[in-house]
Design a protein around this motif. Structure first.
Motif, mmCIF file in Angstrom:
data_model
loop_
_atom_site.group_PDB
_atom_site.id
_atom_site.type_symbol
_atom_site.label_atom_id
_atom_site.label_comp_id
_atom_site.label_asym_id
_atom_site.label_seq_id
_atom_site.Cartn_x
_atom_site.Cartn_y
_atom_site.Cartn_z
ATOM 1 N N SER A 7 0.775 -1.104 0.039
ATOM 2 C CA SER A 7 0.031 -0.114 0.025
ATOM 3 C C SER A 7 0.944 1.185 0.028
ATOM 4 O O SER A 7 0.574 2.141 -0.604
ATOM 5 C CB SER A 7 -0.896 -0.095 1.205
ATOM 6 N N PHE A 8 1.988 1.295 0.819
ATOM 7 C CA PHE A 8 2.813 2.378 0.815
ATOM 8 C C PHE A 8 3.598 2.822 -0.596
ATOM 9 O O PHE A 8 3.608 3.672 -0.899
ATOM 10 C CB PHE A 8 3.809 2.240 1.942
ATOM 11 N N THR A 11 0.935 3.920 -2.800
ATOM 12 C CA THR A 11 0.623 5.252 -2.455
ATOM 13 C C THR A 11 1.681 6.309 -3.203
ATOM 14 O O THR A 11 1.394 7.375 -3.584
ATOM 15 C CB THR A 11 0.971 5.754 -0.986
ATOM 16 N N CYS A 14 1.238 6.599 -6.746
ATOM 17 C CA CYS A 14 0.012 7.660 -6.902
ATOM 18 C C CYS A 14 0.315 9.069 -6.826
ATOM 19 O O CYS A 14 0.018 10.029 -7.618
ATOM 20 C CB CYS A 14 -1.154 6.973 -6.237
ATOM 21 N N LEU A 15 0.976 9.236 -5.673
ATOM 22 C CA LEU A 15 1.876 10.792 -5.554
ATOM 23 C C LEU A 15 2.503 11.167 -6.564
ATOM 24 O O LEU A 15 2.421 12.230 -6.956
ATOM 25 C CB LEU A 15 2.249 10.875 -3.941
ATOM 26 N N CYS A 39 -4.830 14.514 -3.243
ATOM 27 C CA CYS A 39 -4.797 12.911 -3.109
ATOM 28 C C CYS A 39 -4.681 12.305 -1.902
ATOM 29 O O CYS A 39 -5.354 11.269 -1.751
ATOM 30 C CB CYS A 39 -3.584 12.521 -4.051
ATOM 31 N N LEU A 40 -3.756 12.972 -1.020
ATOM 32 C CA LEU A 40 -3.632 12.464 0.530
ATOM 33 C C LEU A 40 -4.933 12.457 1.105
ATOM 34 O O LEU A 40 -5.250 11.709 1.748
ATOM 35 C CB LEU A 40 -2.509 13.191 1.015
ATOM 36 N N GLY A 43 -7.431 10.009 0.010
ATOM 37 C CA GLY A 43 -6.984 8.599 0.446
ATOM 38 C C GLY A 43 -7.445 8.498 1.667
ATOM 39 O O GLY A 43 -7.898 7.440 2.069
ATOM 40 N N ILE A 265 -5.770 5.185 -3.316
ATOM 41 C CA ILE A 265 -4.628 5.080 -2.486
ATOM 42 C C ILE A 265 -5.648 4.451 -1.175
ATOM 43 O O ILE A 265 -5.200 3.456 -0.418
ATOM 44 C CB ILE A 265 -4.225 6.477 -1.992
ATOM 45 N N PHE A 269 -5.334 0.569 0.686
ATOM 46 C CA PHE A 269 -4.956 0.580 2.206
ATOM 47 C C PHE A 269 -6.181 -0.394 2.922
ATOM 48 O O PHE A 269 -6.089 -1.053 3.762
ATOM 49 C CB PHE A 269 -4.872 1.888 3.043
#
Length: 343
Positions: A7-8, A11, A14-15, A39-40, A43, A265, A269
């Motif tokens: 997932s990290f 992420t 995606c970022l 985006c964060l 998520g 994202i 998770f």
């Protein structure tokens, strides 16, 4: 943390894509930072709204093979990110505006405000479908006549007794759709009922597929087929959970790709959290956690129906779900302390 490594990594990817998108749209460092930040936030919003979804997913995945668990984490993510968060809104807009997929995509790119307006116009139908499906998921759990463990005993025991009536949950949904449609304009009422019935049929169809694919003997093929039925069930449920998040995301951004990256994202998770709950046996350790998740599902279904009349902030939806699961976890810990001999 080992359950969240993927997932990290996802992420970060995606970022990075969000940063490229921000640069393409604005050409400034401020635009890049703004896009990455959105985006964060999206998520985090998705995770908060879907924690109860992860718990319910875990109850299904517990009975699935490792192969199908991995497929859910890989194929399921692709479907969740690119299917529900990207293609689904395009399909809705295309259907509502009588546009082809390419035309809907171009509309989202060139005229995001018009695209958002069309998607928002389908709110009543979307909530009708999602509300019906999730209500069936919750009612099916609490109306199980064989259910023996109860959390909110005074209510759940009565629901268990009511569950002895054949297909009572279907009757409840039909009456709810009919009653609510009486307070809507004729066109919206029709769309709401049709969408609600579609959600009902979708639940029955997924249940039927799971039943048909089950086999009496425990062969490898039988396990795989049963896994397929459960996989489809989880994907449709994820779709229903994501409806309010997808629509609510447009309050932060009208860019389809920014929304897809941000919600993607969160979806990743949620799936990692689901696998962790399964591998660590958390559901067995926390007696009432599953109950809390299904109460959260019924609450979400109720809020989706209510949102047809009144706007409900996504943060309220997330807080209610998180509160119910938190209280259920506390009740589980308390029960374990009072009954150490059973653990």
């Amino acid at each position: 943390m080992k359950y969240f490594k993927g997932s990290f990594v996802f992420t970060l990817i995606c970022l990075f894509l969000a940063a490229l998108l921000g640069y393409h749209m604005t050409g400034t460092s401020t635009g890049i930072l703004s896009t990455v930040f959105i985006c964060l936030v999206l998520g985090i919003l998705e995770i908060s709204l879907s924690f109860d979804n992860a718990v319910v997913n875990a109850t299904v995945l517990t009975n699935m093979s490792d192969v199908w668990q991995r497929r859910f984490l890989t194929w399921g993510v692709l479907i969740a990110v690119f299917g529900m968060r990207l293609l689904f809104p395009l399909i809705i807009v295309g259907f509502a505006a009588h546009l082809g997929p390419v035309s809907a995509l171009m509309l989202a790119i060139e005229h995001p405000d018009q695209y958002t307006h069309i998607l928002s116009g389908a709110h009543t139908a979307i909530m009708g479908f999602g509300g019906s499906f999730l209500a069936m998921v919750g009612l099916k759990y609490f109306l199980d006549a064989e259910k023996e463990v109860h959390w909110i005993t005074i209510i759940e025991q009565q629901l268990t007794k009511l569950g002895k009536l054949e297909a009572v949950e279907i009757g409840i949904i039909l009456l709810t759709l009919l009653a609510m449609s009486q307070f809507l304009p004729a066109t919206e009422a029709f769309n709401f009922i049709i969408a609600g019935l579609s959600g009902l049929v979708a639940f029955i169809a997924v249940e039927a597929i799971g039943t048909i694919l089950e086999a009496p003997e425990e062969t490898t093929t039988a396990v795989a087929k049963t896994g397929l039925g459960a996989f489809l069930y989880l994907e449709v449920m994820d779709a229903s959970f994501s409806f309010d998040g997808v629509i609510g995301a447009f309050a932060l951004s009208t860019n389809l790709f920014v929304i897809a990256l941000g919600l993607g994202i969160g979806a990743m998770f949620v799936r990692s959290l689901t696998i962790m709950l399964v591998k660590k046996g958390t559901l067995a350790e926390y007696r009432y956690l599953e109950h809390g998740a299904f109460w959260a599902i019924l609450s979400l279904a109720t809020l989706m129906f209510v949102s047809v009349y009144h706007d409900i902030p996504e943060v309220i939806t997330g807080l209610i779900g998180a509160a119910l699961i938190g209280i259920a976890a506390y009740s589980s810990i308390r029960w374990n302390k009072l009954n150490p001999e059973i653990n």
